[in-house]
Design a protein around this motif. Structure first.
Motif, PDB file in Angstrom:
ATOM      1  N   PHE A  25       0.821  -1.204   0.000  1.00  0.00           N
ATOM      2  CA  PHE A  25       0.000   0.000   0.000  1.00  0.00           C
ATOM      3  C   PHE A  25       0.858   1.258   0.000  1.00  0.00           C
ATOM      4  O   PHE A  25       0.632   2.185  -0.789  1.00  0.00           O
ATOM      5  CB  PHE A  25      -0.930  -0.007   1.212  1.00  0.00           C
ATOM      6  N   LEU A  26       1.850   1.298   0.857  1.00  0.00           N
ATOM      7  CA  LEU A  26       2.660   2.508   0.942  1.00  0.00           C
ATOM      8  C   LEU A  26       3.503   2.719  -0.310  1.00  0.00           C
ATOM      9  O   LEU A  26       3.753   3.864  -0.707  1.00  0.00           O
ATOM     10  CB  LEU A  26       3.518   2.473   2.200  1.00  0.00           C
ATOM     11  N   ARG A  27       3.926   1.640  -0.958  1.00  0.00           N
ATOM     12  CA  ARG A  27       4.583   1.798  -2.258  1.00  0.00           C
ATOM     13  C   ARG A  27       3.619   2.369  -3.284  1.00  0.00           C
ATOM     14  O   ARG A  27       3.992   3.223  -4.105  1.00  0.00           O
ATOM     15  CB  ARG A  27       5.148   0.455  -2.744  1.00  0.00           C
ATOM     16  N   ALA A  28       2.383   1.913  -3.250  1.00  0.00           N
ATOM     17  CA  ALA A  28       1.381   2.431  -4.180  1.00  0.00           C
ATOM     18  C   ALA A  28       1.100   3.902  -3.922  1.00  0.00           C
ATOM     19  O   ALA A  28       0.935   4.690  -4.859  1.00  0.00           O
ATOM     20  CB  ALA A  28       0.091   1.613  -4.063  1.00  0.00           C
ATOM     21  N   VAL A  29       1.048   4.291  -2.656  1.00  0.00           N
ATOM     22  CA  VAL A  29       0.840   5.697  -2.318  1.00  0.00           C
ATOM     23  C   VAL A  29       1.987   6.543  -2.854  1.00  0.00           C
ATOM     24  O   VAL A  29       1.787   7.630  -3.417  1.00  0.00           O
ATOM     25  CB  VAL A  29       0.700   5.874  -0.786  1.00  0.00           C
ATOM     26  N   GLU A  30       3.209   6.026  -2.702  1.00  0.00           N
ATOM     27  CA  GLU A  30       4.389   6.769  -3.141  1.00  0.00           C
ATOM     28  C   GLU A  30       4.469   6.891  -4.662  1.00  0.00           C
ATOM     29  O   GLU A  30       4.799   7.953  -5.200  1.00  0.00           O
ATOM     30  CB  GLU A  30       5.650   6.083  -2.619  1.00  0.00           C
ATOM     31  N   THR A  31       4.157   5.799  -5.361  1.00  0.00           N
ATOM     32  CA  THR A  31       4.327   5.778  -6.819  1.00  0.00           C
ATOM     33  C   THR A  31       3.074   6.183  -7.572  1.00  0.00           C
ATOM     34  O   THR A  31       3.145   6.534  -8.755  1.00  0.00           O
ATOM     35  CB  THR A  31       4.731   4.376  -7.291  1.00  0.00           C
ATOM     36  N   GLY A  32       1.924   6.110  -6.899  1.00  0.00           N
ATOM     37  CA  GLY A  32       0.663   6.380  -7.579  1.00  0.00           C
ATOM     38  C   GLY A  32       0.176   5.235  -8.435  1.00  0.00           C
ATOM     39  O   GLY A  32      -0.796   5.381  -9.181  1.00  0.00           O
ATOM     40  N   THR A  33       0.815   4.067  -8.322  1.00  0.00           N
ATOM     41  CA  THR A  33       0.488   2.915  -9.160  1.00  0.00           C
ATOM     42  C   THR A  33       0.042   1.746  -8.293  1.00  0.00           C
ATOM     43  O   THR A  33       0.792   1.299  -7.422  1.00  0.00           O
ATOM     44  CB  THR A  33       1.708   2.491  -9.992  1.00  0.00           C
ATOM     45  N   PRO A  34      -1.154   1.210  -8.520  1.00  0.00           N
ATOM     46  CA  PRO A  34      -1.603   0.063  -7.713  1.00  0.00           C
ATOM     47  C   PRO A  34      -0.826  -1.190  -8.071  1.00  0.00           C
ATOM     48  O   PRO A  34      -0.393  -1.355  -9.224  1.00  0.00           O
ATOM     49  CB  PRO A  34      -3.083  -0.071  -8.090  1.00  0.00           C
ATOM     50  N   PRO A  35      -0.635  -2.116  -7.130  1.00  0.00           N
ATOM     51  CA  PRO A  35       0.134  -3.321  -7.406  1.00  0.00           C
ATOM     52  C   PRO A  35      -0.630  -4.387  -8.175  1.00  0.00           C
ATOM     53  O   PRO A  35      -0.031  -5.348  -8.657  1.00  0.00           O
ATOM     54  CB  PRO A  35       0.499  -3.825  -6.004  1.00  0.00           C
ATOM     55  N   ALA A  36      -1.946  -4.258  -8.253  1.00  0.00           N
ATOM     56  CA  ALA A  36      -2.772  -5.241  -8.963  1.00  0.00           C
ATOM     57  C   ALA A  36      -3.813  -4.512  -9.789  1.00  0.00           C
ATOM     58  O   ALA A  36      -4.298  -3.443  -9.395  1.00  0.00           O
ATOM     59  CB  ALA A  36      -3.441  -6.189  -7.971  1.00  0.00           C
ATOM     60  N   ASP A  37      -4.174  -5.095 -10.941  1.00  0.00           N
ATOM     61  CA  ASP A  37      -5.161  -4.446 -11.785  1.00  0.00           C
ATOM     62  C   ASP A  37      -6.580  -4.756 -11.306  1.00  0.00           C
ATOM     63  O   ASP A  37      -6.789  -5.558 -10.387  1.00  0.00           O
ATOM     64  CB  ASP A  37      -4.967  -4.822 -13.260  1.00  0.00           C
ATOM     65  N   ASP A  38      -7.559  -4.135 -11.962  1.00  0.00           N
ATOM     66  CA  ASP A  38      -8.945  -4.280 -11.523  1.00  0.00           C
ATOM     67  C   ASP A  38      -9.414  -5.727 -11.591  1.00  0.00           C
ATOM     68  O   ASP A  38     -10.132  -6.205 -10.701  1.00  0.00           O
ATOM     69  CB  ASP A  38      -9.860  -3.407 -12.377  1.00  0.00           C
ATOM     70  N   GLY A  39      -9.010  -6.443 -12.633  1.00  0.00           N
ATOM     71  CA  GLY A  39      -9.435  -7.832 -12.766  1.00  0.00           C
ATOM     72  C   GLY A  39      -8.947  -8.700 -11.631  1.00  0.00           C
ATOM     73  O   GLY A  39      -9.687  -9.552 -11.126  1.00  0.00           O
ATOM     74  N   ALA A  40      -7.709  -8.492 -11.216  1.00  0.00           N
ATOM     75  CA  ALA A  40      -7.149  -9.278 -10.119  1.00  0.00           C
ATOM     76  C   ALA A  40      -7.848  -8.975  -8.803  1.00  0.00           C
ATOM     77  O   ALA A  40      -8.029  -9.867  -7.961  1.00  0.00           O
ATOM     78  CB  ALA A  40      -5.654  -9.019 -10.001  1.00  0.00           C
ATOM     79  N   LEU A  41      -8.249  -7.725  -8.606  1.00  0.00           N
ATOM     80  CA  LEU A  41      -8.959  -7.355  -7.378  1.00  0.00           C
ATOM     81  C   LEU A  41     -10.387  -7.897  -7.370  1.00  0.00           C
ATOM     82  O   LEU A  41     -10.928  -8.248  -6.320  1.00  0.00           O
ATOM     83  CB  LEU A  41      -8.979  -5.834  -7.231  1.00  0.00           C
ATOM     84  N   LEU A  42     -10.993  -7.968  -8.541  1.00  0.00           N
ATOM     85  CA  LEU A  42     -12.383  -8.399  -8.637  1.00  0.00           C
ATOM     86  C   LEU A  42     -12.536  -9.915  -8.561  1.00  0.00           C
ATOM     87  O   LEU A  42     -13.551 -10.421  -8.065  1.00  0.00           O
ATOM     88  CB  LEU A  42     -12.977  -7.872  -9.945  1.00  0.00           C
ATOM     89  N   ALA A  43     -11.523 -10.658  -9.033  1.00  0.00           N
ATOM     90  CA  ALA A  43     -11.642 -12.107  -9.165  1.00  0.00           C
ATOM     91  C   ALA A  43     -12.063 -12.828  -7.886  1.00  0.00           C
ATOM     92  O   ALA A  43     -12.989 -13.643  -7.914  1.00  0.00           O
ATOM     93  CB  ALA A  43     -10.338 -12.690  -9.709  1.00  0.00           C
ATOM     94  N   PRO A  44     -11.414 -12.576  -6.724  1.00  0.00           N
ATOM     95  CA  PRO A  44     -11.821 -13.333  -5.532  1.00  0.00           C
ATOM     96  C   PRO A  44     -13.251 -13.030  -5.093  1.00  0.00           C
ATOM     97  O   PRO A  44     -13.945 -13.922  -4.585  1.00  0.00           O
ATOM     98  CB  PRO A  44     -10.809 -12.906  -4.462  1.00  0.00           C
TER      99      PRO A  44
END
Length: 284
Positions: free
Chosen positions: A252-271
């Protein structure tokens, strides 16, 4: 300093986040600076532990106080109402597992992140335990995977949206092990075996069995995974150590720093799509 607000402080995961950030200072100057949920005994204890000066009533009150927000509420049905306004306001959000308790809510949260142009992070900690990583490379040792079985505690009668609360761990571990990302289109067969719920489906070419066992008093079935390849079998307990939430916070903190999420929407939606299918079968 990255100022972090927290929603859903009833969750024990919040103790981890406060310890990592405010007590052990693992992420430089990033700090939890505000807790939502009002002036409760729980929030007063967390505030004292972490030197947190601000307690607000709701997630909406964190605007202007926090640069990023962790939503850790146990009940995934509340995540949409808390996350969407924050994301639309341009505030990155970590939604502690599960992302939501329905595909509709998950899609609304994802759409809000796109509108706000900020990263959204959500993941089960079981994705990052060493045993999951070992099983994810098992094909190198036992040949292409033909089957995966993940078992562990989860209760369809949980007040925190049933199987979504703990069942997300089973699904995300299986997705991580198989390397599947967005495949949630295969039919799901669900049956009850005593108190347990057993769901079978396919992730890509791999047959997947998920066994959800409700806790019985103090006795809790541990998380465990078995993989079957064309040349052998491997099995491991999936052990959550004392710092098991650290990898999720790191992402999360890397994503906050870079502005880039570590997973795309499909990966988040799948589970969530898999859990929706399992729940629909249970409700038939």
């Amino acid at each position: 300093m990255t100022r972090i607000g927290v929603v859903g402080t009833e969750n024990s995961h919040v103790d981890h986040f406060v310890r990592f950030l405010n007590v052990e200072h693992r992420h430089g100057t990033a700090r939890v600076v505000a807790l939502a949920g009002g002036d409760s005994e729980r929030n007063r204890v967390l505030a004292k532990t972490g030197g947190i000066e601000t307690i607000v009533v709701s997630a909406a009150d964190l605007g202007g106080l926090a640069d990023a927000v962790i939503i850790s509420s146990r009940d995934g049905r509340t995540h949409r109402v808390d996350a969407v306004p924050l994301l639309e306001a341009g505030i990155p959000v970590l939604v502690d597992k599960p992302l939501a308790a329905s595909v509709a809510d998950a899609e609304a949260i994802l759409a809000a992140a796109r509108r706000g142009g900020v990263p959204l992070v959500s993941a089960s900690a079981l994705r990052f335990v060493p045993e999951t990583a070992a099983l994810a490379t098992a094909a190198e040792r036992i040949g292409p995977l033909t089957a995966v079985h993940v078992t562990g505690p989860a209760d369809p009668a949980s007040p925190y949206a049933g199987l979504y609360f703990y069942g997300v761990h089973h699904v995300e571990a299986a997705l991580q092990i198989t390397g599947a990302r967005t495949d949630a289109s295969s039919p799901v067969h669900v049956q009850r075996t005593g108190a347990a719920v057993v769901a079978t489906t396919r992730f890509g070419e791999v047959h997947v069995v998920l066994t959800f066992v409700p806790p019985s008093g103090p006795d809790v079935v541990p998380f465990h995974a078995t993989v079957v390849g064309t040349r052998g079998v491997e099995a491991h307990p999936l052990t959550l150590g004392p710092d098991y939430n650290a990898p999720v916070l790191d992402r999360f903190l890397r994503a906050v720093e870079t502005g880039t999420p570590p997973a795309d929407d499909g990966a988040l939606l799948a589970p969530i799509a898999v859990l929706d299918a399992i729940t629909a079968e249970l409700d038939r």
